[in-house]
Design an enzyme around this catalytic site. Structure first.
Site, short mmCIF file in Angstrom:
data_model
loop_
_atom_site.label_atom_id
_atom_site.label_comp_id
_atom_site.label_asym_id
_atom_site.label_seq_id
_atom_site.Cartn_x
_atom_site.Cartn_y
_atom_site.Cartn_z
N PHE A 331 -18.46 12.10 24.80
CA PHE A 331 -17.26 12.44 24.10
C PHE A 331 -17.59 13.89 23.61
O PHE A 331 -18.82 14.22 23.10
CB PHE A 331 -17.14 11.57 22.80
CG PHE A 331 -16.27 12.13 21.78
CD1 PHE A 331 -14.93 11.66 21.66
CD2 PHE A 331 -16.72 13.13 20.81
CE1 PHE A 331 -14.26 12.21 20.52
CE2 PHE A 331 -15.75 13.74 19.82
CZ PHE A 331 -14.54 13.28 19.66
N GLU A 332 -16.53 15.05 23.62
CA GLU A 332 -16.91 16.23 23.03
C GLU A 332 -15.46 16.84 22.81
O GLU A 332 -14.44 16.65 23.68
CB GLU A 332 -17.48 17.34 24.03
CG GLU A 332 -18.82 17.26 24.34
CD GLU A 332 -19.29 17.96 25.46
OE1 GLU A 332 -18.76 18.57 26.16
OE2 GLU A 332 -20.64 18.35 25.27
N VAL A 333 -15.39 17.36 21.54
CA VAL A 333 -14.31 18.31 21.35
C VAL A 333 -14.91 19.68 20.95
O VAL A 333 -15.64 19.48 20.54
CB VAL A 333 -13.21 17.72 20.25
CG1 VAL A 333 -12.27 19.04 19.92
CG2 VAL A 333 -12.81 16.38 20.36
N HIS A 368 -26.10 20.80 26.33
CA HIS A 368 -25.11 21.02 25.64
C HIS A 368 -25.53 21.09 24.00
O HIS A 368 -25.40 21.92 23.31
CB HIS A 368 -23.73 20.32 25.38
CG HIS A 368 -22.81 20.44 26.82
ND1 HIS A 368 -21.83 20.03 26.78
CD2 HIS A 368 -23.21 21.33 27.93
CE1 HIS A 368 -21.18 20.09 28.23
NE2 HIS A 368 -21.89 21.07 28.64
#
Ligand SMILES: Nc1nc2c(ncn2[C@@H]2O[C@H](COP(=O)(O)OP(=O)(O)OP(=O)(O)O)[C@@H](O)[C@H]2O)c(=O)[nH]1
Ligand SMILES: [Mg+2]
Length: 445
Positions: A331-333, A368
């Site tokens: 999950f990443e925004v 990341h």
């Protein structure tokens, strides 16, 4: 006889007149009401222009239009999102959509307006999923959840990426589920193969050794290409260059609560660049020399290290050793401009040259996370407590019963991973001076 004919003629004339009146009345009431785009929360001058899905008969592959870069944009089911066909319910109207409030809590105006198209501006944003054709039913499940809990009101686009061409079934199923436009990109070979500086024999021996030691995905070549691609290339695919923001979605994930506001807009308005919902410790065996490589980068590029960064999230001794905390990147925004910045690209290139994607099994999550921790100010990383999420085997379920009821969540609070021993979220709260939500103590075990 003559009188009878005259009566018949009169009847015919009367009936014709009556039919004409009926036709005129029904026709004018259909065409006479002009539907303005703003009626459905679509601003003619809003900050992003997205072409309407072109209409088609919904019959499948023949209706997809080829894009200049060889990818394909879909259009089946297009009419459902055009401004003249709103979703269920009665959307609210705002004179100036840019002024429409963003309801962040139940006391804010508009919190419960969950029907129809959401008001407010749209960000230049897309969902993005890396997937194989065989993932179609698993990604379909994820899309359905994202649409039901959020995107059916926002209609953001969705980009799908694959190292092989997507097949017709994948395109048909996914495009029928996404309420925005869908795009399909094929990854170029140079982004999904061994770079020439990698010693193939050495890499193979590592895989054999990891297989023996039963390290998860330790013997997989494709998993390594995937991790390297997600670390250094997804944000530079031609389709992704059209966007400023992304939300990564993997197959078989779940969303447990309604999302009442636009996370992209939240990120933009609050100057956030990266976000997470789950954090944890990485397996040591997959990254034995990652931190050495990071230290080399820090020494060579001090200009990229942000003041007020999150080093304390990553290291307990000021940077000597990595504590293995990372944000879970399935999950990443996040902000694509940041990933495309010189700072991030220098970081990725430096790590890539050291070869650990192949000589070890570096994951995109620690890559990341370390980048976000060192290259961003700590206020630029956001924890979305109100996005409830599951990716096997961990769950983020918001702490606090009131929040869960307000958000119509269906997760079991006992499953919440945030405050358990193997999560790093407490550490994130501590280094940012954030107060932990009420009731967190009861969820520690
Ligand atoms: N096109 C393509 N996509 C892949 C490949 N391997 C993995 N992916 C995608 O990359 C993402 C991460 O892969 P996953 O298999 O979910 O890896 P993971 O989340 O570490 O492990 P799981 O616990 O199995 O979910 C997913 O979106 C997959 O669909 C591949 O060989 N080709
Ligand atoms: Mg996964």
């Amino acid at each position: 006889m003559a009188a009878g004919s005259a009566r018949i003629v009169r009847y015919i004339l009367f009936a014709s007149f009556f039919l004409a009146v009926l036709y005129f009345a029904s026709h004018s009431s259909y065409e006479g009401v002009q539907l303005k785009p703003s009626t459905f929360g679509v601003s003619p001058g809003s900050s992003i222009t997205r072409p309407d899905k072109s209409s088609d008969d919904g019959s499948g592959a023949s209706s997809w239009g080829s894009k200049p870069d060889g990818s394909i944009s879909n259009s089946p089911g297009s009419a459902k999102n055009s401004p003249s066909k709103p979703g269920a319910g009665s959307p609210k109207q705002y004179q100036d959509l840019a002024e429409a409030p963003m309801a962040l809590s139940p006391s804010d105006q508009g919190w419960n307006d969950l029907l129809g198209t959401a008001p407010g501006p749209r960000m230049n944003a897309t969902f993005v999923s890396l997937a194989r054709n065989s993932d179609v039913w698993e990604i379909a499940r994820s899309i359905r959840q994202v649409e039901d809990r959020f995107n059916r009101r926002y209609n953001y686009d969705w980009v799908f990426l694959n190292d092989k061409p997507f097949d017709a079934t994948f395109k048909k199923v996914t495009s029928s589920l996404v309420s925005g436009k869908t795009y399909y990109g094929e990854i170029p070979r140079e982004h999904w193969s061994f770079p020439d500086f990698i010693d193939q024999d050495k890499a193979r021996k590592v895989r054999e050794d990891m297989a023996q030691r039963k390290i998860i995905y330790g013997d997989s070549v494709s998993y390594r290409h995937m991790c390297r691609f997600e670390s250094g290339f997804f944000f530079r695919q031609p389709l992704m260059l059209n966007y400023e923001w992304y939300w990564r979605v993997e197959p078989s994930v779940e969303l447990y609560c309604d999302i009442h506001y636009d996370p992209f807009r939240f990120m933009a308005e609050n100057k956030k660049k990266y976000s997470f919902v789950l954090s944890l410790y990485e397996y040591e065996e997959t990254i034995p020399t990652l931190w050495d490589s990071v230290k080399k980068f820090m020494k060579n590029h001090p200009e990229h290290i942000a003041e007020g960064n999150s080093m304390a999230f990553l290291s307990d001794d000021g940077g000597e050793k990595y504590n293995k905390c990372h944000f879970w990147s399935n999950f990443e925004v996040g902000n694509l401009e940041w990933l495309r910045s010189k700072a991030y690209i220098d970081f990725f290139d430096s790590l890539d040259q050291d070869g650990g994607f192949f000589y070890e099994r570096w994951g995109d999550a620690p890559v990341h996370s370390i980048a976000a921790g060192l290259l961003l100010k700590k206020e630029e990383i956001h924890f979305f407590n109100d996005i409830a999420y599951y990716h096997v085997p961990f769950t983020h379920c918001p702490t606090g019963e009131k929040t869960r009821l307000d958000l119509r969540c269906h997760c079991n609070p006992k499953d919440n991973f945030d405050w358990k021993g193997y999560s790093c979220t407490s550490r994130y709260f501590e280094i940012n001076g954030l107060e932990k939500p009420q009731g967190y103590e009861e969820q520690q075990e």
